[in-house]
Design an enzyme around this catalytic site. Structure first.
Site, PDB file in Angstrom:
ATOM      1  CB  CYS A 270      -0.933  -0.008   1.207  1.00 56.00           C
ATOM      2  SG  CYS A 270      -1.817  -1.554   1.419  1.00 56.00           S
TER       3      CYS A 270
ATOM      4  CG  HIS B  17      -2.683   3.796   5.311  1.00 63.40           C
ATOM      5  ND1 HIS B  17      -2.522   3.749   3.938  1.00 63.40           N
ATOM      6  CD2 HIS B  17      -2.687   2.500   5.726  1.00 63.40           C
ATOM      7  CE1 HIS B  17      -2.441   2.491   3.548  1.00 63.40           C
ATOM      8  NE2 HIS B  17      -2.550   1.713   4.610  1.00 63.40           N
TER       9      HIS B  17
ATOM     10  CD  GLU C 108      -3.097   7.013   9.439  1.00 57.44           C
ATOM     11  OE1 GLU C 108      -2.603   7.886   8.686  1.00 57.44           O
ATOM     12  OE2 GLU C 108      -3.928   6.158   9.056  1.00 57.44           O
TER      13      GLU C 108
ATOM     14  CE  LYS D 288      -6.076   3.590   1.861  1.00 59.10           C
ATOM     15  NZ  LYS D 288      -5.253   4.757   2.228  1.00 59.10           N
TER      16      LYS D 288
ATOM     17  CG  HIS E 145      -6.574   0.218   0.678  1.00 61.41           C
ATOM     18  ND1 HIS E 145      -5.605   0.910  -0.028  1.00 61.41           N
ATOM     19  CD2 HIS E 145      -5.923  -0.382   1.723  1.00 61.41           C
ATOM     20  CE1 HIS E 145      -4.436   0.732   0.552  1.00 61.41           C
ATOM     21  NE2 HIS E 145      -4.601  -0.037   1.607  1.00 61.41           N
TER      22      HIS E 145
ATOM     23  CG  PHE F 295      -0.299  -6.146   3.916  1.00 64.58           C
ATOM     24  CD1 PHE F 295      -0.907  -5.493   4.968  1.00 64.58           C
ATOM     25  CD2 PHE F 295      -1.064  -7.003   3.144  1.00 64.58           C
ATOM     26  CE1 PHE F 295      -2.251  -5.680   5.256  1.00 64.58           C
ATOM     27  CE2 PHE F 295      -2.412  -7.206   3.417  1.00 64.58           C
ATOM     28  CZ  PHE F 295      -3.001  -6.535   4.470  1.00 64.58           C
TER      29      PHE F 295
END
Length: 415
Positions: free
Chosen positions: A165, A305, A316, A337, A342, A401
């Site tokens: 990502c 994010h 976050e 998002k 996403h 990830f």
């Protein structure tokens, strides 16, 4: 060595809520929801039956019919967004040294649809003669960067990034560093992704990463909400034109903002889960602010994010509070998002563009579907409303990830 200043002079986007930048921005400020039932295949046997699709994208607007058949969808998105960005930059490609113009463009997965389709063709009768000669060049992740380079004849640095990502943010960061050190004057950068396939949805379902609210799909992407239960898959591409400041000024280019700092870190913790307390995110944001020679209190807005997953949103938020202290409650934080889903490797591209447009218009898009904030998510997330605010400094966060963290800091341009 004196670092050269880098500015943004062009942007292009293909997203589930708009197929170009004006449509994208209108979708953002109107709170448009891009999540719909999956249209590309029969998803009735899947745990997740919805996604954020750029389903009205017409590749014929950008390519001839032969090229369409030889480009995976992720490359189509990348080239389309880049065509838009180059046009927006008003750069005259015939009057510049193309050996000093490059492309760094990433994809987290690459040609997943091509991989799936060619795999099926072979296993129908175990005949290797059924595999297309275009299989490899359509599938591999670097071909978006290669195809953009070919399209415009750009002969400077050319490669792809792949960091889940964080992919597009790493591409932008690398392009920034290439210009900063003097190896190029202009870079085309960003990311694209086309993961809405049977194997893509099935794979993320197997990880239990996707929301399964099939009866409430329009509400499924809900960053920072206590009822969130996974992210919503999206697709598209986002491209930025980065340019050395004097190169831009000499040609009278419009300047969206200055890319003033980047922060790149690793969690070194887990293959999918973020480090406790968002420790890696704390460091990436801190490094970005320091790289820009700014104070933490200078930051006005964070494009989060904000994935709508249980762990990410809390971590976050914890990271922002740990780094900014009391100033965290004076910031505005939002997650687009909630509208776009996403976009995986493309997320950092379209979110950087959203950040730039927020700065330009002094408007922060809403985080839609934020009905019941998680008690541990207690910041100002521009919940369900547009926030009017002058933004001089903004950070765009992406975390991938593998523990990949990237924070990009933009500031209003001043000579």
């Amino acid at each position: 060595m004196t670092k050269r200043r880098v500015v943004v002079t062009g942007i292009g986007a293909v997203t589930p809520i708009g197929l170009d930048v004006p449509q994208f921005w209108e979708g953002l400020i109107s709170g448009k929801n891009g999540v719909t039932p999956i249209k590309y295949f029969d998803a009735s046997r899947f745990d997740t039956q919805f996604a954020a699709q750029a389903d009205n994208f017409n590749p014929d607007e950008y390519f001839d019919k032969k090229s369409v058949k030889r480009l995976d969808r992720f490359s189509q998105f990348a080239i389309a967004a880049s065509v838009q960005a180059v046009k927006d930059s008003e750069i005259n490609l015939e009057k510049i040294n193309k050996e000093r113009v490059g492309v760094i463009y990433g994809s987290g997965i690459g040609g997943l649809e091509t991989l799936q389709n060619e795999h099926w063709k072979y296993f129908q009768d175990k005949n290797p003669g059924m595999i297309s000669p275009f299989f490899v060049p359509m599938m591999i992740s670097d071909l978006a960067a290669g195809q953009i380079s070919i399209r415009f004849g750009l002969k400077g640095p050319n490669y792809a990034t792949t960091s889940a990502c964080s992919t597009a943010s790493h591409a932008i960061s690398d392009a920034f560093m290439v210009i900063e050190r003097g190896a190029a004057d202009l870079m085309v950068c960003g990311g694209s992704e086309a993961p809405i396939t049977e194997i893509g949805i099935g794979g993320f379902n197997a990880m239990r990463a996707l929301s399964t609210w099939n009866d409430r799909y329009a509400e499924a992407s809900r960053p920072f909400d206590k009822d969130r239960n996974g992210f919503v898959m999206g697709e598209g591409g986002g491209t930025l034109i980065l340019e050395e400041l004097n190169h831009a000024l000499d040609r009278g280019a419009k300047i969206y903002a200055e890319l003033a700092g980047i922060g790149l870190t690793a969690d070194a913790h887990h293959i999918t889960a973020p480090a406790p307390g968002g420790e890696g995110a704390v460091r990436s944001m801190k490094i970005a602010v320091e790289d820009a020679n700014l104070l933490l209190t200078d930051v006005d807005y964070i494009n989060a994010h904000g994935t709508s997953t249980p762990h990410n949103d809390i971590n976050e938020t914890m990271a922002i509070k740990a780094l900014f202290g009391d100033h965290a409650y004076k910031l505005v934080v939002s997650s687009i998002k909630s509208m776009t889903g996403h976009l995986l490797g493309a997320a950092g591209g379209i979110e950087a563009i959203a950040t730039l447009l927020s700065m330009q218009n002094s408007l922060i898009p809403p985080t839609i579907n934020l009905d019941n904030p998680d008690p541990e998510c207690d910041l100002d997330y521009s919940a369900k409303k547009v926030t009017q605010k002058e933004i001089k400094v903004a950070i765009s966060n992406t975390f991938g990830f593998g523990g990949h963290n990237a924070s990009i800091l933009f500031k209003k341009f001043e000579e």
